[in-house]
Design a protein around this motif. Structure first.
Motif, mmCIF file in Angstrom:
data_model
loop_
_atom_site.group_PDB
_atom_site.id
_atom_site.type_symbol
_atom_site.label_atom_id
_atom_site.label_comp_id
_atom_site.label_asym_id
_atom_site.label_seq_id
_atom_site.Cartn_x
_atom_site.Cartn_y
_atom_site.Cartn_z
ATOM 1 N N UNK A 98 22.072 15.104 -43.013
ATOM 2 C CA UNK A 98 21.148 14.534 -44.268
ATOM 3 C C UNK A 98 19.538 14.457 -43.951
ATOM 4 N N UNK A 99 19.297 14.778 -42.784
ATOM 5 C CA UNK A 99 17.960 14.451 -42.364
ATOM 6 C C UNK A 99 16.948 15.565 -42.684
ATOM 7 N N UNK A 100 17.531 16.997 -42.960
ATOM 8 C CA UNK A 100 16.910 18.038 -43.251
ATOM 9 C C UNK A 100 15.709 18.487 -42.250
ATOM 10 N N UNK A 101 16.197 18.267 -40.952
ATOM 11 C CA UNK A 101 15.288 18.786 -39.755
ATOM 12 C C UNK A 101 15.697 20.001 -39.389
ATOM 13 N N UNK A 102 15.044 20.901 -39.068
ATOM 14 C CA UNK A 102 15.414 22.069 -38.391
ATOM 15 C C UNK A 102 16.063 21.634 -36.956
ATOM 16 N N UNK A 103 17.403 22.183 -36.766
ATOM 17 C CA UNK A 103 18.182 21.548 -35.703
ATOM 18 C C UNK A 103 17.527 21.809 -34.386
ATOM 19 N N UNK A 104 16.877 22.822 -34.103
ATOM 20 C CA UNK A 104 16.308 23.023 -32.582
ATOM 21 C C UNK A 104 15.025 22.456 -32.569
ATOM 22 N N UNK A 105 14.184 22.155 -33.661
ATOM 23 C CA UNK A 105 12.995 21.283 -33.626
ATOM 24 C C UNK A 105 13.394 19.778 -33.552
ATOM 25 N N UNK A 106 14.646 19.336 -34.038
ATOM 26 C CA UNK A 106 15.062 17.848 -33.780
ATOM 27 C C UNK A 106 14.922 17.229 -32.413
ATOM 28 N N UNK A 107 15.358 18.350 -31.633
ATOM 29 C CA UNK A 107 15.735 17.840 -30.166
ATOM 30 C C UNK A 107 14.555 18.383 -29.081
ATOM 31 N N UNK A 108 13.430 19.036 -29.934
ATOM 32 C CA UNK A 108 12.446 19.523 -28.924
ATOM 33 C C UNK A 108 11.582 18.295 -28.746
ATOM 34 N N UNK A 109 11.285 18.364 -27.301
ATOM 35 C CA UNK A 109 10.391 17.027 -26.942
ATOM 36 C C UNK A 109 9.120 17.183 -26.935
ATOM 37 N N UNK A 110 8.247 16.281 -27.014
ATOM 38 C CA UNK A 110 6.850 16.366 -27.178
ATOM 39 C C UNK A 110 6.285 15.258 -25.998
ATOM 40 N N UNK A 111 5.197 15.796 -25.620
ATOM 41 C CA UNK A 111 4.480 14.791 -24.703
ATOM 42 C C UNK A 111 3.086 14.752 -24.947
ATOM 43 N N UNK A 149 9.137 1.844 -38.527
ATOM 44 C CA UNK A 149 7.868 1.365 -38.503
ATOM 45 C C UNK A 149 7.331 0.947 -40.101
ATOM 46 N N UNK A 150 7.441 2.375 -40.514
ATOM 47 C CA UNK A 150 6.923 2.293 -41.961
ATOM 48 C C UNK A 150 8.029 1.646 -42.942
ATOM 49 N N UNK A 151 8.964 1.412 -42.468
ATOM 50 C CA UNK A 151 10.117 0.755 -43.385
ATOM 51 C C UNK A 151 10.756 1.796 -44.515
ATOM 52 N N UNK A 152 10.975 2.727 -44.229
ATOM 53 C CA UNK A 152 11.457 3.873 -44.970
ATOM 54 C C UNK A 152 12.535 4.588 -44.575
ATOM 55 N N UNK A 153 13.392 5.315 -45.627
ATOM 56 C CA UNK A 153 14.444 6.168 -44.969
ATOM 57 C C UNK A 153 14.084 7.626 -44.614
ATOM 58 N N UNK A 154 14.710 8.099 -43.804
ATOM 59 C CA UNK A 154 14.343 9.533 -43.349
ATOM 60 C C UNK A 154 14.596 10.604 -44.410
ATOM 61 N N UNK A 155 13.933 10.598 -45.440
ATOM 62 C CA UNK A 155 14.056 11.598 -46.569
ATOM 63 C C UNK A 155 13.634 13.069 -46.093
ATOM 64 N N UNK A 212 9.893 12.821 -46.188
ATOM 65 C CA UNK A 212 9.461 12.069 -44.881
ATOM 66 C C UNK A 212 9.402 13.092 -43.821
ATOM 67 N N UNK A 213 10.446 13.912 -43.587
ATOM 68 C CA UNK A 213 10.737 15.036 -42.737
ATOM 69 C C UNK A 213 9.542 16.103 -42.628
ATOM 70 N N UNK A 214 9.124 16.412 -43.735
ATOM 71 C CA UNK A 214 8.231 17.228 -44.014
ATOM 72 C C UNK A 214 6.870 16.551 -43.706
ATOM 73 N N UNK A 215 6.589 15.412 -43.969
ATOM 74 C CA UNK A 215 5.236 15.019 -43.509
ATOM 75 C C UNK A 215 5.428 14.564 -42.101
ATOM 76 N N UNK A 216 6.540 14.223 -41.519
ATOM 77 C CA UNK A 216 6.402 14.330 -39.933
ATOM 78 C C UNK A 216 6.110 15.600 -39.301
ATOM 79 N N UNK A 217 6.809 16.637 -39.487
ATOM 80 C CA UNK A 217 6.315 17.959 -39.376
ATOM 81 C C UNK A 217 5.021 18.189 -39.367
ATOM 82 N N UNK A 218 4.433 17.820 -40.642
ATOM 83 C CA UNK A 218 2.918 18.029 -40.944
ATOM 84 C C UNK A 218 2.187 17.376 -39.629
ATOM 85 N N UNK A 219 2.421 15.947 -39.554
ATOM 86 C CA UNK A 219 1.606 15.362 -38.451
ATOM 87 C C UNK A 219 1.678 16.034 -37.225
#
Lengths: 112, 310
Positions: free
Chosen positions: A15-28, A83-89, A92-99
């Motif tokens: 339900x998070x509509x996140x690309x599966x591989x991207x979801x577990x990709x780590x960032x530093x 932190x933002x008090x929102x559901x992961x729609x 939201x995920x598109x915005x997350x990827x953009x950031x």
């Protein structure tokens, strides 16, 4: 990996509509970042590039989270949503990827 | 001893020979020239400035060794020029001889902005009253110098018209009071606004149009060793027929705009970032639009001081 929002196979079924591989990709986070904060706006100085950036609260939250530890996209999303008090729609995920993409382009974060 | 203590003939003699060791704020410049109009303008506009009295010593310390000289080419016979020399080298192309004094002023600005990297240097005017300083960063043509000149003619102390010097250790502002550079219509506006003020002869057809310099108030020169704390960052903009208005700007956006207006923010690296953070964090920040100098000065005189960040 390129993110194609029209490809249903690219999404998780949680339900998070996140690309599966991207979801577990780590960032530093990049080395040598310095922050100043006034209200909801942050100024970030990247000592290695000499660049200074004005960023918003969400991007700053991601950078602060990555300052604590290497983190994957899914965990960052949960943390930011809380932190933002929102559901992961989808929106939201598109915005997350953009950031994340913007921060990556600015060399403030990178894939592990 | 001040410049005013030297009769013009003695001043010319020093400038012709070993040079004049002139103190402006934290810097001593050794100035040499044989151009009489430069001597006359130094006598007029720098009358209250202290001399480091090394007239007889050719090897005394100076931060900047400057000459305004005339090129000895054939052109001198039909189109005489003046050139700016720094440590004997010429960083700029010569200008018409008529522009010799503005060339000295622009050259002095360059000396500071290109070399004083133990300070954060911002392209801004700074004025102070009752212990509270206002930084006015702005690009050319914004009315910064006109506003600054009007304020110092109405009791504000001039720290600088052009180069705000921020001390890296504590973020305080180091005065560099020098003649205020006015351009085009601003010259007559200020002459009407402050009839007692002293101006140099306007020089036309420069790269900036017609320019003239206004003598800084004697009190500002006398207090040139007194640093000040910034209380406001105000981005001025002259706009014909505009209503006087002051609009808040966030500190983070102010930070970015000052960094863009700084000569050496990038060069200073983390120290520049830390210094600017401290400076902006201690200020209230505004955009300021004006068209009427009396209203502008009244607004500056009424700026609140009770909510300035510590």
């Amino acid at each position: 990996m390129n993110f194609n929002p029209t490809s249903s196979q690219a999404f998780m079924l949680s339900g998070s509509f996140m690309p599966m591989l991207e979801a577990h990709r780590e960032w530093r986070i990049a080395d040598s970042l310095h922050f100043s904060c006034w209200g909801d706006e942050y100024v970030v100085y990247h000592a290695l590039s000499g660049d200074t950036h004005l960023i918003g609260k969400a991007a700053a939250h991601i950078l602060m989270a990555l300052q604590q530890a290497v983190t994957d996209t899914q965990s960052l999303s949960r943390s930011l949503a809380a932190m933002m008090g929102v559901r992961s729609s989808t929106e939201f995920m598109l915005e997350m990827h953009r950031i994340l993409s913007d921060l990556n382009k600015l060399s403030l974060i990178e894939h592990r | 001893m001040n410049v005013a203590a030297l009769p013009l003939a003695e001043l010319e003699c020093r400038l012709n020979q070993n040079g004049l060791w002139l103190r402006t704020g934290p810097f001593v410049s050794r100035i040499q020239t044989t151009i009489r109009s430069v001597a006359a303008d130094i006598s007029l506009l720098y009358a209250d400035y202290p001399l480091e009295d090394f007239g007889a010593e050719a090897h005394a310390f100076a931060d900047f060794h400057i000459q305004i000289a005339q090129p000895t080419n054939l052109r001198r016979w039909f189109k005489p020029q003046a050139m700016f020399l720094f440590d004997g080298a010429s960083p700029f192309k010569p200008l018409p001889l008529d522009q010799a004094f503005p060339l000295l002023e622009w050259g002095l600005n360059w000396c500071v902005s290109a070399h004083a990297n133990d300070l954060l240097i911002i392209h801004a005017a700074v004025i102070e009253k009752n212990g509270f300083a206002a930084i006015l960063p702005a690009p050319p043509g914004s009315g910064k110098s006109t506003l600054c000149a009007a304020l110092v003619q109405r009791g504000w102390r001039l720290l600088t018209d052009e180069l705000a010097l921020v001390r890296l250790t504590d973020g305080r502002l180091i005065p560099l009071p020098r003649p205020v550079s006015l351009k085009n219509q601003s010259i007559d506006i200020l002459r009407d606004y402050a009839p007692a003020a002293v101006f140099s002869r306007p020089v036309s057809d420069t790269l900036k149009g017609t320019v003239a310099h206004m003598q800084p108030p004697c009190n500002s020169v006398a207090r040139a060793q007194e640093a000040a704390s910034a209380a406001w960052v105000i981005f001025p903009k002259y706009q014909a027929d505009a209503t006087t208005r002051l609009e808040p700007v966030s500190q983070s956006r102010t930070f970015m705009r000052i960094a863009d207006n700084s000569f050496n923010y990038s060069l200073l690296g983390t120290r520049g970032f830390d210094t600017l953070t401290k400076l902006v964090g201690s200020c209230l920040c505004y955009d300021f639009t004006y068209s009427n100098l009396d209203e502008a000065v009244a607004l500056f005189n009424s700026l609140p001081t009770d909510n300035i960040p510590k």
